[in-house]
Design a protein around this motif. Structure first.
Motif, PDB file in Angstrom:
ATOM      1  N   HIS A 181     -30.514 -65.518-105.539  1.00  0.00           N
ATOM      2  CA  HIS A 181     -31.413 -66.132-106.515  1.00  0.00           C
ATOM      3  C   HIS A 181     -32.786 -65.475-106.550  1.00  0.00           C
ATOM      4  CE1 HIS A 181     -28.953 -69.757-107.503  1.00  0.00           C
ATOM      5  NE2 HIS A 181     -28.444 -69.503-106.310  1.00  0.00           N
ATOM      6  N   GLY A 182     -33.073 -64.616-105.589  1.00  0.00           N
ATOM      7  CA  GLY A 182     -34.398 -64.014-105.523  1.00  0.00           C
ATOM      8  C   GLY A 182     -35.331 -64.851-104.675  1.00  0.00           C
ATOM      9  N   GLY A 183     -36.499 -65.153-105.211  1.00  0.00           N
ATOM     10  CA  GLY A 183     -37.485 -65.916-104.464  1.00  0.00           C
ATOM     11  C   GLY A 183     -37.649 -67.325-104.985  1.00  0.00           C
ATOM     12  N   VAL A 184     -38.509 -68.076-104.308  1.00  0.00           N
ATOM     13  CA  VAL A 184     -38.785 -69.448-104.725  1.00  0.00           C
ATOM     14  C   VAL A 184     -39.479 -69.459-106.089  1.00  0.00           C
ATOM     15  CG1 VAL A 184     -40.047 -71.559-104.131  1.00  0.00           C
ATOM     16  CG2 VAL A 184     -38.928 -70.223-102.331  1.00  0.00           C
ATOM     17  N   PHE A 185     -40.434 -68.548-106.279  1.00  0.00           N
ATOM     18  CA  PHE A 185     -41.141 -68.457-107.556  1.00  0.00           C
ATOM     19  C   PHE A 185     -40.159 -68.185-108.701  1.00  0.00           C
ATOM     20  CE2 PHE A 185     -45.293 -66.526-109.511  1.00  0.00           C
ATOM     21  CZ  PHE A 185     -45.304 -67.553-110.440  1.00  0.00           C
ATOM     22  N   ASP A 186     -39.129 -67.385-108.435  1.00  0.00           N
ATOM     23  CA  ASP A 186     -38.111 -67.111-109.446  1.00  0.00           C
ATOM     24  C   ASP A 186     -37.396 -68.387-109.885  1.00  0.00           C
ATOM     25  OD1 ASP A 186     -38.420 -64.290-109.539  1.00  0.00           O
ATOM     26  OD2 ASP A 186     -37.306 -64.113-107.667  1.00  0.00           O
ATOM     27  N   ARG A 187     -37.267 -69.344-108.986  1.00  0.00           N
ATOM     28  CA  ARG A 187     -36.533 -70.576-109.287  1.00  0.00           C
ATOM     29  C   ARG A 187     -37.430 -71.647-109.908  1.00  0.00           C
ATOM     30  NH1 ARG A 187     -32.455 -69.618-110.806  1.00  0.00           N
ATOM     31  NH2 ARG A 187     -33.331 -67.531-110.887  1.00  0.00           N
ATOM     32  N   VAL A 188     -38.718 -71.599-109.644  1.00  0.00           N
ATOM     33  CA  VAL A 188     -39.584 -72.706-110.092  1.00  0.00           C
ATOM     34  C   VAL A 188     -40.607 -72.278-111.138  1.00  0.00           C
ATOM     35  CG1 VAL A 188     -39.330 -73.920-107.893  1.00  0.00           C
ATOM     36  CG2 VAL A 188     -41.291 -72.393-108.232  1.00  0.00           C
ATOM     37  N   ASP A 189     -40.484 -71.042-111.667  1.00  0.00           N
ATOM     38  CA  ASP A 189     -41.500 -70.564-112.612  1.00  0.00           C
ATOM     39  C   ASP A 189     -41.642 -71.490-113.822  1.00  0.00           C
ATOM     40  OD1 ASP A 189     -39.001 -69.890-113.584  1.00  0.00           O
ATOM     41  OD2 ASP A 189     -39.398 -67.741-113.741  1.00  0.00           O
ATOM     42  N   SER A 190     -40.516 -71.860-114.435  1.00  0.00           N
ATOM     43  CA  SER A 190     -40.568 -72.758-115.594  1.00  0.00           C
ATOM     44  C   SER A 190     -40.945 -74.174-115.174  1.00  0.00           C
ATOM     45  CB  SER A 190     -39.218 -72.776-116.310  1.00  0.00           C
ATOM     46  OG  SER A 190     -38.938 -71.515-116.888  1.00  0.00           O
ATOM     47  N   LEU A 191     -40.459 -74.603-114.015  1.00  0.00           N
ATOM     48  CA  LEU A 191     -40.792 -75.948-113.532  1.00  0.00           C
ATOM     49  C   LEU A 191     -42.292 -76.102-113.302  1.00  0.00           C
ATOM     50  CD1 LEU A 191     -37.968 -76.812-110.960  1.00  0.00           C
ATOM     51  CD2 LEU A 191     -38.520 -78.076-113.044  1.00  0.00           C
ATOM     52  N   ILE A 192     -42.928 -75.067-112.785  1.00  0.00           N
ATOM     53  CA  ILE A 192     -44.371 -75.129-112.555  1.00  0.00           C
ATOM     54  C   ILE A 192     -45.095 -75.446-113.853  1.00  0.00           C
ATOM     55  CG2 ILE A 192     -46.401 -73.690-112.073  1.00  0.00           C
ATOM     56  CD1 ILE A 192     -44.780 -72.342-109.873  1.00  0.00           C
ATOM     57  N   ALA A 193     -44.743 -74.722-114.904  1.00  0.00           N
ATOM     58  CA  ALA A 193     -45.403 -74.927-116.200  1.00  0.00           C
ATOM     59  C   ALA A 193     -45.107 -76.311-116.764  1.00  0.00           C
ATOM     60  CB  ALA A 193     -44.960 -73.840-117.181  1.00  0.00           C
ATOM     61  N   VAL A 194     -43.836 -76.686-116.785  1.00  0.00           N
ATOM     62  CA  VAL A 194     -43.428 -77.937-117.422  1.00  0.00           C
ATOM     63  C   VAL A 194     -43.946 -79.154-116.664  1.00  0.00           C
ATOM     64  CG1 VAL A 194     -41.429 -79.392-117.964  1.00  0.00           C
ATOM     65  CG2 VAL A 194     -41.413 -76.971-118.572  1.00  0.00           C
ATOM     66  N   ILE A 195     -43.774 -79.176-115.352  1.00  0.00           N
ATOM     67  CA  ILE A 195     -44.217 -80.323-114.561  1.00  0.00           C
ATOM     68  C   ILE A 195     -45.731 -80.481-114.628  1.00  0.00           C
ATOM     69  CG2 ILE A 195     -44.336 -81.304-112.244  1.00  0.00           C
ATOM     70  CD1 ILE A 195     -41.583 -81.508-113.483  1.00  0.00           C
ATOM     71  N   SER A 196     -46.460 -79.371-114.599  1.00  0.00           N
ATOM     72  CA  SER A 196     -47.919 -79.440-114.662  1.00  0.00           C
ATOM     73  C   SER A 196     -48.381 -79.987-116.003  1.00  0.00           C
ATOM     74  CB  SER A 196     -48.521 -78.048-114.425  1.00  0.00           C
ATOM     75  OG  SER A 196     -48.199 -77.561-113.135  1.00  0.00           O
ATOM     76  N   ILE A 197     -47.819 -79.480-117.090  1.00  0.00           N
ATOM     77  CA  ILE A 197     -48.193 -79.951-118.426  1.00  0.00           C
ATOM     78  C   ILE A 197     -47.789 -81.412-118.613  1.00  0.00           C
ATOM     79  CG2 ILE A 197     -47.557 -79.761-120.868  1.00  0.00           C
ATOM     80  CD1 ILE A 197     -49.632 -77.809-120.199  1.00  0.00           C
TER      81      ILE A 197
END
Length: 264
Positions: free
Chosen positions: A240-256
Motif C-alpha cells: 500500500h505504500g505509506g500511511v500518507f498514501d492511505r489517508v491523503d483524501s481522508l485528511i482533506a475530507v475529515i478536516s473540511i
C-alpha cells in the motif's frame, strides 16, 4: 503486490474498525495521534527536511498534541476558517501553479495544516464509541468516491484531470465517483447515520463538495511525491505504500467536514 495488499488489509482494517468502535477516548486519541505522526514523518521527508529537523519537528508536534489532549483543548474558530481557506482556495491554486516546498517555514506550516486539524477532527467527531458510526459514514464517502472513480475511469476515462500530477485520474472517473457518492449519501442519510441534520438536497451537496475535496487531497499528495521524486510516501504498509498514501483524501475530507460541523 496484490497478495501483500490483501495481507496488509486483513490486519489493518480490523484494527482501524476495532479502535473506531470500541477504544476508549484516550486510546482512540492516541491511535489517531500515531496515524498523524507517521503521516507527518512521511510528509517531512518529502518536503526536504533533514533528519535533525524532522526529529525536532516531530518531537514538538508530539508534545503539543499530548498537552492539547490533556488540557481538553479545541482549535479556535479562526483555525477552522484557515483550514477551509487552505483546502478550498489555496490548495487548488497550489495544484495549478505546481508550487514546490522548500525546507523552511513553509514546510513546517503546511505539515501542521495537514495533520493537526485532521487529528483534532478525529478526536472531536468521535468523543465516545457511540459516535463512531457517523464518523465511519464520512470515511465511507472517501472510499466510495475512490472506488467509483477507479472503475468509471477504467471504463470511460479519456480526459485527464491533471496528467502531469496523476495521469490515472480522469474527469469521467471523477464524475462517476461523484454519482456513486450521491447514491451513498442518500443511503446513509435515510439510515440516519450522519452527525448533522439536513434535507436530502443539502446532504447531496455536502457529499459532492467533500468528493471534490477528496480528489484534491489525493492530487496534493501525488504532487508532493512527484516534486520529491518518489513513488510512495514510505514502505510502512506493504503493498500500500505509506500511511500518507492511505489517508491523503481522508485528511482533506475529515478536516473540511469537521470545520463545517464545528463552525456551522
Amino acid at each position: 503486490m496484490l497478495k501483500q495488499r490483501i495481507l496488509t488489509a486483513l490486519w489493518l482494517l480490523p484494527l482501524m474498525l476495532g479502535m473506531l468502535f470500541y477504544a476508549p477516548m484516550w486510546l482512540w486519541a492516541a491511535f489517531c495521534g500515531l496515524i498523524a505522526m507517521l503521516t507527518l514523518w512521511e510528509y517531512a521527508r518529502m518536503s526536504g527536511l533533514d533528519k535533525l529537523k524532522i526529529n525536532h519537528y516531530l518531537a514538538s508536534t508530539l508534545v503539543f498534541g499530548v498537552i492539547a489532549y490533556a488540557g481538553g483543548w479545541r482549535l479556535p474558530d479562526l483555525v477552522w476558517y484557515v483550514v477551509l481557506a487552505f483546502w478550498l482556495i489555496v490548495m487548488p491554486w497550489w495544484l495549478k501553479a505546481k508550487w514546490k516546498l522548500n525546507s523552511g517555514w513553509q514546510a513546517y506550516t503546511v505539515g501542521w495544516l495537514l495533520v493537526m486539524p485532521f487529528w483534532f477532527a478525529l478526536v472531536y467527531l468521535r468523543p465516545q464509541p457511540e459516535d463512531a458510526l457517523s464518523l465511519l459514514a464520512i470515511m465511507g464517502l472517501v472510499w466510495v468516491a475512490d472506488i467509483g472513480a477507479y472503475f468509471c475511469g477504467k471504463s470511460f476515462g479519456k480526459r485527464k484531470i491533471a496528467p502531469t500530477i496523476s495521469p490515472g485520474k480522469s474527469w469521467e472517473g471523477a464524475i462517476g465517483g461523484a454519482l456513486c457518492v450521491a447514491v451513498y449519501m442518500t443511503i446513509v442519510w435515510k439510515a440516519g447515520w450522519l452527525a448533522f441534520e439536513a434535507g436530502w438536497l443539502k446532504t447531496i451537496l455536502i457529499g459532492l463538495i467533500l468528493t471534490v475535496v477528496s480528489v484534491c487531497g489525493d492530487l496534493l499528495e501525488s504532487w508532493l511525491k512527484r516534486a520529491a521524486g518518489i513513488k510512495d510516501s514510505s514502505n510502512l504498509l506493504p503493498g500500500h505504500g505509506g500511511v500518507f498514501d492511505r489517508v491523503d483524501s481522508l485528511i482533506a475530507v475529515i478536516s473540511i467536514y469537521a470545520a463545517f460541523v464545528y463552525l456551522f
